[in-house]
Scaffold this motif. Sequence first.
Motif, PDB file in Angstrom:
ATOM      1  N   ARG A 102      81.510  88.241 -12.369  1.00 56.94           N
ATOM      2  CA  ARG A 102      81.179  86.857 -12.732  1.00 56.94           C
ATOM      3  C   ARG A 102      81.327  85.920 -11.547  1.00 56.94           C
ATOM      4  O   ARG A 102      82.429  85.696 -11.043  1.00 56.94           O
ATOM      5  CB  ARG A 102      82.049  86.375 -13.905  1.00 56.94           C
ATOM      6  N   LEU A 103      80.177  85.372 -11.141  1.00 56.77           N
ATOM      7  CA  LEU A 103      80.162  84.321 -10.107  1.00 56.77           C
ATOM      8  C   LEU A 103      79.461  83.075 -10.635  1.00 56.77           C
ATOM      9  O   LEU A 103      79.243  82.121  -9.905  1.00 56.77           O
ATOM     10  CB  LEU A 103      79.416  84.808  -8.864  1.00 56.77           C
ATOM     11  N   GLU A 104      79.063  83.106 -11.915  1.00 56.45           N
ATOM     12  CA  GLU A 104      78.370  81.958 -12.488  1.00 56.45           C
ATOM     13  C   GLU A 104      79.045  81.475 -13.753  1.00 56.45           C
ATOM     14  O   GLU A 104      79.684  82.301 -14.421  1.00 56.45           O
ATOM     15  CB  GLU A 104      76.891  82.303 -12.797  1.00 56.45           C
ATOM     16  N   PRO A 105      78.896  80.279 -14.181  1.00 57.99           N
ATOM     17  CA  PRO A 105      78.124  79.254 -13.461  1.00 57.99           C
ATOM     18  C   PRO A 105      78.952  78.710 -12.307  1.00 57.99           C
ATOM     19  O   PRO A 105      80.136  78.977 -12.242  1.00 57.99           O
ATOM     20  CB  PRO A 105      77.902  78.175 -14.534  1.00 57.99           C
TER      21      PRO A 105
ATOM     22  N   GLY B 136      77.976  81.647  -6.699  1.00 58.12           N
ATOM     23  CA  GLY B 136      77.010  82.738  -6.798  1.00 58.12           C
ATOM     24  C   GLY B 136      75.782  82.527  -5.935  1.00 58.12           C
ATOM     25  O   GLY B 136      75.111  83.475  -5.535  1.00 58.12           O
TER      26      GLY B 136
ATOM     27  N   ARG C  30      86.276  83.518 -12.254  1.00 53.56           N
ATOM     28  CA  ARG C  30      85.607  84.387 -11.290  1.00 53.56           C
ATOM     29  C   ARG C  30      86.197  85.797 -11.367  1.00 53.56           C
ATOM     30  O   ARG C  30      87.406  85.975 -11.199  1.00 53.56           O
ATOM     31  CB  ARG C  30      85.804  83.850  -9.863  1.00 53.56           C
TER      32      ARG C  30
ATOM     33  N   MET D  35      79.824  69.529 -13.636  1.00 54.47           N
ATOM     34  CA  MET D  35      79.861  70.355 -14.853  1.00 54.47           C
ATOM     35  C   MET D  35      81.041  69.975 -15.742  1.00 54.47           C
ATOM     36  O   MET D  35      80.944  70.019 -16.965  1.00 54.47           O
ATOM     37  CB  MET D  35      79.981  71.834 -14.496  1.00 54.47           C
TER      38      MET D  35
ATOM     39  N   TYR E 153      80.843  90.439  -1.710  1.00 54.25           N
ATOM     40  CA  TYR E 153      81.496  90.335  -3.014  1.00 54.25           C
ATOM     41  C   TYR E 153      81.093  91.542  -3.849  1.00 54.25           C
ATOM     42  O   TYR E 153      80.076  91.507  -4.546  1.00 54.25           O
ATOM     43  CB  TYR E 153      81.055  89.027  -3.683  1.00 54.25           C
TER      44      TYR E 153
ATOM     45  N   SER F 194      71.551  76.940 -12.955  1.00 55.94           N
ATOM     46  CA  SER F 194      72.770  76.822 -13.779  1.00 55.94           C
ATOM     47  C   SER F 194      73.349  75.411 -13.612  1.00 55.94           C
ATOM     48  O   SER F 194      74.055  74.905 -14.485  1.00 55.94           O
ATOM     49  CB  SER F 194      73.783  77.925 -13.454  1.00 55.94           C
TER      50      SER F 194
ATOM     51  N   ARG G  40      77.365  92.539  -4.148  1.00 52.59           N
ATOM     52  CA  ARG G  40      76.448  91.429  -3.889  1.00 52.59           C
ATOM     53  C   ARG G  40      77.091  90.471  -2.894  1.00 52.59           C
ATOM     54  O   ARG G  40      78.107  90.816  -2.290  1.00 52.59           O
ATOM     55  CB  ARG G  40      76.098  90.714  -5.206  1.00 52.59           C
TER      56      ARG G  40
END
Lengths: 435, 435
Positions: B432-435, A161, B428, A192, A175, A388, A178
């Motif tokens: 949704r690109l996070e986290p 992101g 993804r 993570m 994307y 994040s 964005r």
Amino acid sequence: MSRTLVRDLSAHVGERVTVYGWVNTSRLQRKMQFIVVRDHTGMVQVTNKRTEPASEVEETFERVPTESAVKVTGTVVANPIVKLGGVELVPDAVEVVNAAVSPLPINDQTGIDQRLDWRFLDIRHPARQLIFQVQTTVEAAMREFAYGEGATELHTPKFMGTASESGAEVFKVKYFDRNAYLAQSPQFYKQMAISGGIDKVFEIGPVFRAEPSFTSRHATEFISIDVELAWIDGVEDVMSFEERMLAHVLAAVAEKHGEEIRELLGAEVVVPELPFPRIPMREAIELLTDQGWKPEKVKGDLDPEGERSISALVKERFGHEFVFITEFPAGVRPFYHMRAEGNPDVTESFDLLWKGIEITTGAQREHRYDVLVKQAEEKGMDLEPLSSYTNSFRFGTPPHGGLGAGLSRILMVMLGLDSIRETTFLFRGPNRLEP
Amino acid sequence: MSRTLVRDLSAHVGERVTVYGWVNTSRLQRKMQFIVVRDHTGMVQVTNKRTEPASEVEETFERVPTESAVKVTGTVVANPIVKLGGVELVPDAVEVVNAAVSPLPINDQTGIDQRLDWRFLDIRHPARQLIFQVQTTVEAAMREFAYGEGATELHTPKFMGTASESGAEVFKVKYFDRNAYLAQSPQFYKQMAISGGIDKVFEIGPVFRAEPSFTSRHATEFISIDVELAWIDGVEDVMSFEERMLAHVLAAVAEKHGEEIRELLGAEVVVPELPFPRIPMREAIELLTDQGWKPEKVKGDLDPEGERSISALVKERFGHEFVFITEFPAGVRPFYHMRAEGNPDVTESFDLLWKGIEITTGAQREHRYDVLVKQAEEKGMDLEPLSSYTNSFRFGTPPHGGLGAGLSRILMVMLGLDSIRETTFLFRGPNRLEP
């Protein structure tokens, strides 16, 4: 008739079999036709005696272009004077499954760039086929080792992101409404996973680098081998993992392909002794400076010439192909590398050099939220897009460390080739997006 | 002190050991403290008796938040009334390696979307940890099978020079002074490898789809398992490869994780019998039409409801969880699928359904240049951007076929989960690109 692989022919002397493969060469003499057929397991000479009138087989062989796909049926005959395995095939039927256009666009003298344009023809060469067989063995051995250590196979996302981490230039993707960015490493994501309680992370997957590099060691897309280990006592645990993994890999490659690598590529696969030598950066620079080396650019780091020289020195003194350069200064390492206790100018990190070429960067990571944020601020990082990532250190992240290694570089050094263009199936660089 | 894994504790009764893990729960009573510590191999109860004055251990346990990373040293004591493995740990030292913030942002009641925001906390749950252990086993078993069949592990590029193939929407990347596109499948590249003489291609890697799909089965990035086989006699060879691979995988998963999957996820792993049932599309549609099914959109294809219904029918009649739907009409298949001999309206292709969900598409490919170009033209494809693909069929490409399967879908169906969001480490999607 069902297929018999070329490597198995000598077990079928006297039998009628069918070989599937490509016309490697054809030598058409007045009384005889000698066609060499190649499959992925070897080559066999097909020996056809001309007749009057000419047989169908003879007529087909007379006109079939090199590199056509054929099925040849015939009898396997022992013939000690034939070089290819001491057997030949006396044909009674041949089917041209798919003819090749003639002449071929590349040959043995073609340069690398045009070879890459016709890569599917290029890799038909047995020496090139071998590269990808070795790749298969390398990855299998890496996984065997990693699984044995309790690693979990993970796939981290390639879409990010934000364009974060090391400041390496990243590719931007449209994307929906964005932008996304392509991951230049799984670094943050594998950390993570460590925060997520996965004890040892293992991933082999693509990463993307937008630097316009044109060296023999850089690509815009390459396969990265990534490892991250939780609950380590120090960076030494990471180096130990890697050297044991590579020794395991090289033993597997030597056993399975050593002879063929010597024969087709002229390279010697040496199974390294453990442990690999370790030299702190400070000492490496002293050693090189004594030899008159002057670094090209960055203070406290090695340039490619420095890497070659220190490897040569290690080879000379310790007889070892590998060397870990350790304790890189904080100035040349990313903010998330852990600093040495009591010496914040030095990181708990390493590069691994193999025959003068850097194949790995690794480190213990800073797992303490406050220290991590402080180090990011000191490097002038914008903390907001990192949130994040940094947030994941606020909920009990254990000490950890890991490494990233380039698969095509490892293969290049292992096989004594001079560019990763040779060890990548379809190379991608600033000027190359085809085929 | 070096680490002892929780699963090994029962072999250390009477010994002093150190456990590394996370505070799963703490029950602080008047006379006793019960702390459950969790590592990736299990949970152990740490039983601490309060003293007067309070010990250091007692004071630490009093304030340590749930999910903090801790090292607990103590003596392993057999205690048959303790549920967790019949042992408990009587501590004499505890170190909070990294404290968690309290309260935690998610708990057992949190919905999927917020869970994904905090995925690293979410996957600490043993049921979630299990998913990725199963993934590791699935991939290892797939590779074991594929290597046994003589497959070569390949990595095809994710950067493409043109937005080609199936017309599926692709992501555009700014690539220096031009555009690149992200591969929506390794299709063309693995076929090039076949043209390159690689006999069996195997790849597990990411693919990218720009369709704005929001279902439980779609993602913008997912891991595709790709196989391509040279010199096949027909599409049957591809189906045979897949069903044997899946049976091998399910046997490995059942053996290694079957009990834990039952316990933590309530799903039963069934090792399928071979061969899987095969039903031509025409018959499938007849069967469904008899039941009153009316397809939602495309003629000659199954919609999700049709897939569920035909799977239910097969389960009822044959007792089988899998079914190959074969002979798809040419109208719903890409131009490079081979047509049936004497019946150009039908392709030599299949989908594999598992418990009502499509997990694979496969086919024999058209390897004859002239026929391929004709089929592309009939579909209205622009041939120019396809030229580096079509050209690779002019130099002796053998007959071949293959399949692509989605890893997260396979895991979803296998583990009885209701979305690939659960079986993807970091999902993804369009939003949704996070986290």
